[in-house]
Write an enzyme that holds these catalytic residues in place. Sequence first.
Site, PDB file in Angstrom:
ATOM      1  N   GLU A  39      -6.803  -9.798   2.272  1.00  0.00           N
ATOM      2  CA  GLU A  39      -6.358  -9.535   3.631  1.00  0.00           C
ATOM      3  C   GLU A  39      -6.277  -8.038   3.915  1.00  0.00           C
ATOM      4  OE1 GLU A  39      -2.653 -11.715   3.600  1.00  0.00           O
ATOM      5  OE2 GLU A  39      -1.522  -9.863   3.259  1.00  0.00           O
ATOM      6  N   CYS A  78      -4.866  -0.972   6.847  1.00  0.00           N
ATOM      7  CA  CYS A  78      -4.253  -1.178   5.538  1.00  0.00           C
ATOM      8  C   CYS A  78      -5.144  -2.147   4.776  1.00  0.00           C
ATOM      9  CB  CYS A  78      -2.849  -1.740   5.701  1.00  0.00           C
ATOM     10  SG  CYS A  78      -1.993  -2.020   4.134  1.00  0.00           S
ATOM     11  N   CYS A 126      -1.976 -10.040  -7.182  1.00  0.00           N
ATOM     12  CA  CYS A 126      -1.305  -8.919  -7.835  1.00  0.00           C
ATOM     13  C   CYS A 126      -0.495  -9.449  -9.013  1.00  0.00           C
ATOM     14  CB  CYS A 126      -0.388  -8.206  -6.839  1.00  0.00           C
ATOM     15  SG  CYS A 126       0.418  -6.732  -7.500  1.00  0.00           S
ATOM     16  N   CYS A 169       6.699  -7.828  -7.834  1.00  0.00           N
ATOM     17  CA  CYS A 169       7.783  -7.346  -6.971  1.00  0.00           C
ATOM     18  C   CYS A 169       8.347  -8.512  -6.150  1.00  0.00           C
ATOM     19  CB  CYS A 169       7.280  -6.239  -6.047  1.00  0.00           C
ATOM     20  SG  CYS A 169       6.648  -4.795  -6.941  1.00  0.00           S
ATOM     21  N   CYS A 227       7.522  -9.305  -2.255  1.00  0.00           N
ATOM     22  CA  CYS A 227       6.119  -9.282  -1.835  1.00  0.00           C
ATOM     23  C   CYS A 227       5.435 -10.621  -2.089  1.00  0.00           C
ATOM     24  CB  CYS A 227       5.384  -8.172  -2.592  1.00  0.00           C
ATOM     25  SG  CYS A 227       3.652  -7.986  -2.134  1.00  0.00           S
ATOM     26  N   CYS A 231       2.769  -8.485   3.251  1.00  0.00           N
ATOM     27  CA  CYS A 231       1.591  -8.446   2.382  1.00  0.00           C
ATOM     28  C   CYS A 231       1.428  -9.770   1.638  1.00  0.00           C
ATOM     29  CB  CYS A 231       1.714  -7.313   1.360  1.00  0.00           C
ATOM     30  SG  CYS A 231       1.530  -5.682   2.071  1.00  0.00           S
TER      31      CYS A 231
END
Length: 350
Positions: free
Chosen positions: A93, A106, A113, A117, A120, A334
């Site tokens: 994205e 962005c 990932c 975190c 997120c 995100c």
Amino acid sequence: MKKIDLKSLELPELKTVLAEMGEKPFRAGQIYQWIHQKKATAFEQMTNLSEALRVRLQNECELSAFQIADCQISKMDGTRKYAFLLSDGNIIESVYMKYHHGVSVCISSQAGCRMGCRFCASTLDGLARNLSAGEMLEQVYAMERDTGERVSHVVVMGSGEPLDNKENLIKFLRLISDDQGGGISQRNITVSTCGLVSEIRSLAKERFGITLALSLHAPNDELRRTMMPVANRYTIAETLAACDFYFEETGRRMSYEYSLVRGVNDQPEQARQLAGLLKGKNCHVNLIPVNPIREREYRETMAPEVERFKKELEKSRINVTIRRRLGADIDSACGQLRRRIQRGNMREGG
């Protein structure tokens, strides 16, 4: 045989590929212009190349052009959130934002990932794979093609940890800022990291003119470890020392990202602790009311508390702003849009 990804090649590398095909060096310059200036998506568009060369390029090379899987457009401010379908079926994205100073995008550096975190959505399903330099570039080019607008600012802060994909990131930075390539000033490029210390120091030695933004999000190690697993590898002191080194090597002011989570890291005492960490440094703090995600219990700090936190930092003469929240009526956090589409595809397939 794996095809050569031409969009990931710097001009000298492209000249080598064309030389191995028996072509003259100026052909590489023509192709480079088609890819990075004219934003070609197919070899048949390259009309100043011979038909024989276009056929050979089609057979042996690829351009990593994307298909738009979804595009959400905010009715509030026109922000666009894109989901792009990669050739292997992965979804990534990107976000398109229009400001008075120009168009900022962005982009993602990885599909998924592995940093973990807690605030997120990108990390909820782990890391699928790294993106190539060409796939990072194509996000910028695809949004330019779709909107007809020229991108002036790039932030590598979407899905993924850019410094976990450092080799491709460095190549992307060279390509996007090349006068004959993407042509975007390095001063208009920001790379965000959760704080991979050795990679920050390595990036500093590249002496790029980009801004490095550290996702800090807590003023002490104990709290940061509850929010960001990377804090179990590196202390805040180690991380800030690497950021100081980045400033010394590049002369570029550091940016510190601080996502405010209601009742977790948004109290006045925590603002004072943060001020103590950063006082006297040439830096900027970006306060970000966290985007809530269903899978986590975190909730955003309300506006009066955000302003109170900001004023505490300003007492120590720290340069601080509150990030303007764009696209609040779409999947703005995100990883949210990517995850929704991929889970929908899984349900349809099984």
